[in-house]
Motif scaffolding. Structure first.
Motif, PDB file in Angstrom:
ATOM      1  N   LEU A 167       8.238  56.911  41.857  1.00 30.06           N
ATOM      2  CA  LEU A 167       7.465  56.663  40.648  1.00 30.06           C
ATOM      3  C   LEU A 167       7.780  57.699  39.576  1.00 30.06           C
ATOM      4  O   LEU A 167       8.002  57.352  38.407  1.00 30.06           O
ATOM      5  CB  LEU A 167       5.971  56.677  40.967  1.00 30.06           C
ATOM      6  N   LEU A 168       7.821  58.964  39.955  1.00 27.68           N
ATOM      7  CA  LEU A 168       8.107  60.018  38.980  1.00 27.68           C
ATOM      8  C   LEU A 168       9.513  59.892  38.412  1.00 27.68           C
ATOM      9  O   LEU A 168       9.724  60.069  37.204  1.00 27.68           O
ATOM     10  CB  LEU A 168       7.903  61.390  39.616  1.00 27.68           C
ATOM     11  N   LEU A 169      10.482  59.579  39.263  1.00 27.76           N
ATOM     12  CA  LEU A 169      11.849  59.381  38.777  1.00 27.76           C
ATOM     13  C   LEU A 169      11.936  58.184  37.839  1.00 27.76           C
ATOM     14  O   LEU A 169      12.624  58.232  36.819  1.00 27.76           O
ATOM     15  CB  LEU A 169      12.813  59.206  39.950  1.00 27.76           C
ATOM     16  N   GLY A 170      11.227  57.113  38.177  1.00 23.46           N
ATOM     17  CA  GLY A 170      11.221  55.933  37.310  1.00 23.46           C
ATOM     18  C   GLY A 170      10.608  56.228  35.953  1.00 23.46           C
ATOM     19  O   GLY A 170      11.130  55.801  34.917  1.00 23.46           O
ATOM     20  N   LEU A 171       9.509  56.960  35.952  1.00 23.95           N
ATOM     21  CA  LEU A 171       8.875  57.311  34.681  1.00 23.95           C
ATOM     22  C   LEU A 171       9.766  58.237  33.853  1.00 23.95           C
ATOM     23  O   LEU A 171       9.847  58.093  32.627  1.00 23.95           O
ATOM     24  CB  LEU A 171       7.517  57.960  34.932  1.00 23.95           C
ATOM     25  N   ALA A 172      10.424  59.179  34.515  1.00 22.35           N
ATOM     26  CA  ALA A 172      11.339  60.065  33.790  1.00 22.35           C
ATOM     27  C   ALA A 172      12.502  59.262  33.217  1.00 22.35           C
ATOM     28  O   ALA A 172      12.933  59.500  32.081  1.00 22.35           O
ATOM     29  CB  ALA A 172      11.853  61.160  34.724  1.00 22.35           C
ATOM     30  N   GLY A 193      11.285  57.391  30.193  1.00 19.02           N
ATOM     31  CA  GLY A 193      11.078  58.320  29.089  1.00 19.02           C
ATOM     32  C   GLY A 193      12.386  58.766  28.456  1.00 19.02           C
ATOM     33  O   GLY A 193      12.502  58.823  27.230  1.00 19.02           O
ATOM     34  N   LEU A 194      13.379  59.051  29.279  1.00 22.75           N
ATOM     35  CA  LEU A 194      14.680  59.461  28.740  1.00 22.75           C
ATOM     36  C   LEU A 194      15.361  58.318  27.985  1.00 22.75           C
ATOM     37  O   LEU A 194      15.992  58.547  26.950  1.00 22.75           O
ATOM     38  CB  LEU A 194      15.582  59.956  29.873  1.00 22.75           C
ATOM     39  N   GLU A 195      15.231  57.100  28.492  1.00 15.42           N
ATOM     40  CA  GLU A 195      15.813  55.948  27.790  1.00 15.42           C
ATOM     41  C   GLU A 195      15.178  55.765  26.419  1.00 15.42           C
ATOM     42  O   GLU A 195      15.873  55.514  25.433  1.00 15.42           O
ATOM     43  CB  GLU A 195      15.622  54.668  28.608  1.00 15.42           C
ATOM     44  N   ARG A 196      13.871  55.865  26.357  1.00 21.18           N
ATOM     45  CA  ARG A 196      13.178  55.702  25.067  1.00 21.18           C
ATOM     46  C   ARG A 196      13.553  56.818  24.108  1.00 21.18           C
ATOM     47  O   ARG A 196      13.745  56.591  22.919  1.00 21.18           O
ATOM     48  CB  ARG A 196      11.670  55.662  25.275  1.00 21.18           C
ATOM     49  N   LEU A 197      13.645  58.040  24.627  1.00 22.29           N
ATOM     50  CA  LEU A 197      14.055  59.162  23.787  1.00 22.29           C
ATOM     51  C   LEU A 197      15.474  58.943  23.268  1.00 22.29           C
ATOM     52  O   LEU A 197      15.765  59.176  22.099  1.00 22.29           O
ATOM     53  CB  LEU A 197      13.963  60.455  24.585  1.00 22.29           C
TER      54      LEU A 197
END
Length: 72
Positions: A49-54, A57-61
């Motif tokens: 879950l944490l890796l997916g959220l990161a 977040g990186l894709e959106r950034l």
């Protein structure tokens, strides 16, 4: 159907105690197996879950930076 006439009250109480103890053992075993299963799931699920959220977040950034460069 009332209580049987041939069974002593003490024997009836012991039988009820045995049934209650067996039910408690079954519930405890079920609870421990579910808790252990949830622990294993969370042990592997939380990092995923944490890796997916990161990742999201990186894709959106990355997209935000890319769109700013295109407009700027």
């Amino acid at each position: 159907m009332g209580p049987r006439q041939g069974i002593a009250p003490a024997a009836r109480a012991r039988r009820a105690l045995l049934v209650d103890a067996l039910a408690a053992i079954a519930l405890a075993a079920l609870t421990l197996s579910l808790a252990a299963g949830l622990g294993v799931v969370s042990f592997f699920g939380l990092p995923v879950l944490l890796l997916g959220l990161a990742w999201i977040g990186l894709e959106r950034l990355w997209r935000r930076r890319k769109s700013r460069r295109a407009t700027g």
